[in-house]
Enzyme design. Structure first.
Site, PDB file in Angstrom:
ATOM      1  N   GLU A  76       4.439  -5.294   7.289  1.00  0.00           N
ATOM      2  CA  GLU A  76       3.715  -4.183   7.933  1.00  0.00           C
ATOM      3  C   GLU A  76       4.151  -3.938   9.372  1.00  0.00           C
ATOM      4  O   GLU A  76       4.084  -2.811   9.862  1.00  0.00           O
ATOM      5  CB  GLU A  76       2.194  -4.448   7.913  1.00  0.00           C
ATOM      6  CG  GLU A  76       1.531  -4.298   6.556  1.00  0.00           C
ATOM      7  CD  GLU A  76       1.567  -5.560   5.719  1.00  0.00           C
ATOM      8  OE1 GLU A  76       2.307  -6.515   6.077  1.00  0.00           O
ATOM      9  OE2 GLU A  76       0.857  -5.607   4.701  1.00  0.00           O
TER      10      GLU A  76
ATOM     11  N   GLY B  38       0.509  -4.992   0.751  1.00  0.00           N
ATOM     12  CA  GLY B  38      -0.652  -5.042  -0.143  1.00  0.00           C
ATOM     13  C   GLY B  38      -0.351  -5.746  -1.458  1.00  0.00           C
ATOM     14  O   GLY B  38      -1.274  -6.258  -2.113  1.00  0.00           O
TER      15      GLY B  38
ATOM     16  N   GLU C 149      -0.743  -9.304  -0.733  1.00  0.00           N
ATOM     17  CA  GLU C 149      -2.186  -9.525  -0.542  1.00  0.00           C
ATOM     18  C   GLU C 149      -2.924  -9.536  -1.878  1.00  0.00           C
ATOM     19  O   GLU C 149      -3.852 -10.325  -2.089  1.00  0.00           O
ATOM     20  CB  GLU C 149      -2.744  -8.443   0.387  1.00  0.00           C
ATOM     21  CG  GLU C 149      -2.186  -8.570   1.804  1.00  0.00           C
ATOM     22  CD  GLU C 149      -2.578  -7.395   2.700  1.00  0.00           C
ATOM     23  OE1 GLU C 149      -2.139  -6.265   2.412  1.00  0.00           O
ATOM     24  OE2 GLU C 149      -3.321  -7.615   3.668  1.00  0.00           O
TER      25      GLU C 149
ATOM     26  N   ALA D  80       0.876  -1.182   0.000  1.00  0.00           N
ATOM     27  CA  ALA D  80       0.000   0.000   0.000  1.00  0.00           C
ATOM     28  C   ALA D  80       0.904   1.219   0.000  1.00  0.00           C
ATOM     29  O   ALA D  80       2.048   1.149   0.464  1.00  0.00           O
ATOM     30  CB  ALA D  80      -0.851  -0.005   1.260  1.00  0.00           C
TER      31      ALA D  80
HETATM   32  N1  COA Z   1       4.614   3.124  -0.363  1.00  0.00           N
HETATM   33  C1  COA Z   1       5.050   4.297  -0.841  1.00  0.00           C
HETATM   34  N2  COA Z   1       6.219   4.447  -1.491  1.00  0.00           N
HETATM   35  C2  COA Z   1       6.963   3.343  -1.658  1.00  0.00           C
HETATM   36  C3  COA Z   1       6.583   2.083  -1.190  1.00  0.00           C
HETATM   37  C4  COA Z   1       5.333   1.993  -0.512  1.00  0.00           C
HETATM   38  N3  COA Z   1       4.863   0.838  -0.049  1.00  0.00           N
HETATM   39  N4  COA Z   1       7.539   1.177  -1.502  1.00  0.00           N
HETATM   40  C5  COA Z   1       8.493   1.858  -2.158  1.00  0.00           C
HETATM   41  N5  COA Z   1       8.148   3.168  -2.260  1.00  0.00           N
HETATM   42  C6  COA Z   1       8.902   4.255  -2.908  1.00  0.00           C
HETATM   43  C7  COA Z   1      10.084   4.691  -2.073  1.00  0.00           C
HETATM   44  O1  COA Z   1       9.668   5.627  -1.069  1.00  0.00           O
HETATM   45  C8  COA Z   1      10.962   5.320  -3.133  1.00  0.00           C
HETATM   46  O2  COA Z   1      10.434   6.589  -3.469  1.00  0.00           O
HETATM   47  P1  COA Z   1      11.426   7.858  -3.661  1.00  0.00           P
HETATM   48  O3  COA Z   1      12.332   7.433  -4.789  1.00  0.00           O
HETATM   49  O4  COA Z   1      10.497   8.966  -4.028  1.00  0.00           O
HETATM   50  O5  COA Z   1      12.153   8.020  -2.355  1.00  0.00           O
HETATM   51  C9  COA Z   1      10.725   4.421  -4.346  1.00  0.00           C
HETATM   52  O6  COA Z   1       9.470   3.776  -4.124  1.00  0.00           O
HETATM   53  C10 COA Z   1      11.782   3.351  -4.521  1.00  0.00           C
HETATM   54  O7  COA Z   1      11.867   2.606  -3.307  1.00  0.00           O
HETATM   55  P2  COA Z   1      13.224   2.427  -2.465  1.00  0.00           P
HETATM   56  O8  COA Z   1      12.853   2.158  -1.052  1.00  0.00           O
HETATM   57  O9  COA Z   1      14.149   3.562  -2.727  1.00  0.00           O
HETATM   58  O10 COA Z   1      13.815   1.112  -3.174  1.00  0.00           O
HETATM   59  P3  COA Z   1      14.820   0.053  -2.531  1.00  0.00           P
HETATM   60  O11 COA Z   1      15.257  -0.818  -3.656  1.00  0.00           O
HETATM   61  O12 COA Z   1      15.853   0.711  -1.692  1.00  0.00           O
HETATM   62  O13 COA Z   1      13.894  -0.827  -1.527  1.00  0.00           O
HETATM   63  C11 COA Z   1      11.904  -2.045  -0.865  1.00  0.00           C
HETATM   64  C12 COA Z   1      12.857  -1.621  -2.031  1.00  0.00           C
HETATM   65  C13 COA Z   1      10.736  -2.751  -1.489  1.00  0.00           C
HETATM   66  C14 COA Z   1      12.656  -3.004   0.059  1.00  0.00           C
HETATM   67  C15 COA Z   1      11.474  -0.783  -0.085  1.00  0.00           C
HETATM   68  O14 COA Z   1      10.965   0.157  -1.005  1.00  0.00           O
HETATM   69  C16 COA Z   1      10.392  -1.052   0.943  1.00  0.00           C
HETATM   70  O15 COA Z   1      10.689  -1.560   2.016  1.00  0.00           O
HETATM   71  N6  COA Z   1       9.137  -0.647   0.627  1.00  0.00           N
HETATM   72  C17 COA Z   1       8.033  -0.719   1.573  1.00  0.00           C
HETATM   73  C18 COA Z   1       7.564  -2.136   1.726  1.00  0.00           C
HETATM   74  C19 COA Z   1       6.438  -2.184   2.749  1.00  0.00           C
HETATM   75  O16 COA Z   1       6.624  -1.931   3.933  1.00  0.00           O
HETATM   76  N7  COA Z   1       5.261  -2.516   2.265  1.00  0.00           N
HETATM   77  C20 COA Z   1       4.105  -2.623   3.086  1.00  0.00           C
HETATM   78  C21 COA Z   1       3.349  -1.357   3.098  1.00  0.00           C
HETATM   79  S1  COA Z   1       1.898  -1.469   4.101  1.00  0.00           S
END
Ligand code: COA
Length: 259
Positions: free
Chosen positions: A134, A111, A114, A66
């Site tokens: 989460e 999400g 999910e 999400a």
């Molecule tokens: N919501 C909003 N933005 C998100 C996102 C999310 N769930 N997942 C990634 N992004 C955004 C990042 O903020 C970043 O944006 P920016 O470039 O404007 O800063 C962009 O997508 C790229 O992500 P980044 O974190 O820089 O990539 P990474 O390769 O270093 O890491 C992940 C990849 C997937 C490990 C990391 O993005 C992450 O942990 N995402 C969240 C996962 C999560 O907790 N999901 C559950 C949400 S309820």
């Protein structure tokens, strides 16, 4: 119809729905939900479509969850409404009379996992990673994940994955039955299409009844989903949730206090 956050195409009676926000790793924001809802409606009503694939744009992510940036301003009631809305769109996928499969081409987190689990079954590429992280945000899965993950991989592994926020590699997802096949990235869509082409040769009413009956076998009672909505909302009443989501957006480690 026109979409802004999705790419939707139809070929060989198969609708390919691609979540298209690669710069945000295809995170599910409000607009994606609105359009996904419409796209599933189109799958249901368009006679040219016999089945569908959901996938993500780019080589890195199916859907990374999400959109966390939309969480900051939500109170408990709004969070419960968000959870219910997400669950409802995913129920629509799960209960679609036409087969909808997920082609998981990278991160399927929160999400995203999910969404994949709401599909009738899943294929993934060798670089796919699955998880419900989460808890790192002071939250729980809110779009059916507490229920579907448990039904798909069993109680112990489901508990562990949700509590540790650890990610599953493709081969582990295969071993746990979360996905049916792991293929090289370039073969993911061709293999998905090949399976649906076979299914598309079968009797559509029988296919729709298989979906209905298998869902009944797995789901029986749906109370667990209501509990999830309430628990998801409850998390939004905590400081830890505010700390967890702020920490993600500020790119720092969260410090949880239990409040
Ligand atoms: N919501 C909003 N933005 C998100 C996102 C999310 N769930 N997942 C990634 N992004 C955004 C990042 O903020 C970043 O944006 P920016 O470039 O404007 O800063 C962009 O997508 C790229 O992500 P980044 O974190 O820089 O990539 P990474 O390769 O270093 O890491 C992940 C990849 C997937 C490990 C990391 O993005 C992450 O942990 N995402 C969240 C996962 C999560 O907790 N999901 C559950 C949400 S309820």
């Amino acid at each position: 119809m026109n979409y802004h956050t999705l790419l939707v195409s139809i070929d060989k009676n198969i609708c390919i729905i691609t979540i298209n926000r690669p710069e945000k790793l295809n995170a599910l924001n409000k607009d994606v939900f609105t359009e996904l809802d419409k796209a599933i409606e189109e799958v249901s009503t368009n006679n040219e479509i016999k089945s569908a694939i959901i996938t993500g744009a780019g080589a890195k992510a199916f859907v990374a969850g999400a959109d966390i940036s939309e969480f900051a301003s939500l109170n408990k009631e709004q969070a419960m409404a968000l959870s219910k809305r997400g669950q409802d769109v995913f129920f629509k996928i799960e209960n679609s009379k036409k087969p909808i499969i997920a082609a998981v081409n990278g991160f399927a987190l929160g999400g995203g996992c999910e969404l994949a689990m709401a599909c009738h079954f899943r294929l993934c590429s060798t670089n796919a990673k699955f998880g419900q992280p989460e808890v790192n945000l002071g939250l729980i899965p809110g779009y059916g994940g507490t229920q579907r993950l448990t039904k798909l991989i069993g109680k112990g592994k489901s508990m562990e994955l949700q509590m540790t926020a650890q990610l599953l590699a493709a081969e582990d997802a295969l071993q746990l039955g979360l996905v049916n096949y792991v293929v090289e990235p370039e073969n993911l869509l061709p293999r998905s299409v090949e399976i649906l082409e076979l299914i598309n040769t079968k009797a559509p009413v029988a296919i729709s009844k298989i979906i209905e009956c298998v869902n009944t076998a797995v789901d029986g009672l749906k109370d667990g989903y209501d509990e999830e909505v309430k628990a998801f909302g409850h998390c939004f009443d905590t400081n830890d949730m505010k700390e967890g989501t702020s920490a993600f957006l500020e790119k720092r480690k969260a410090i949880f206090t239990g409040k």
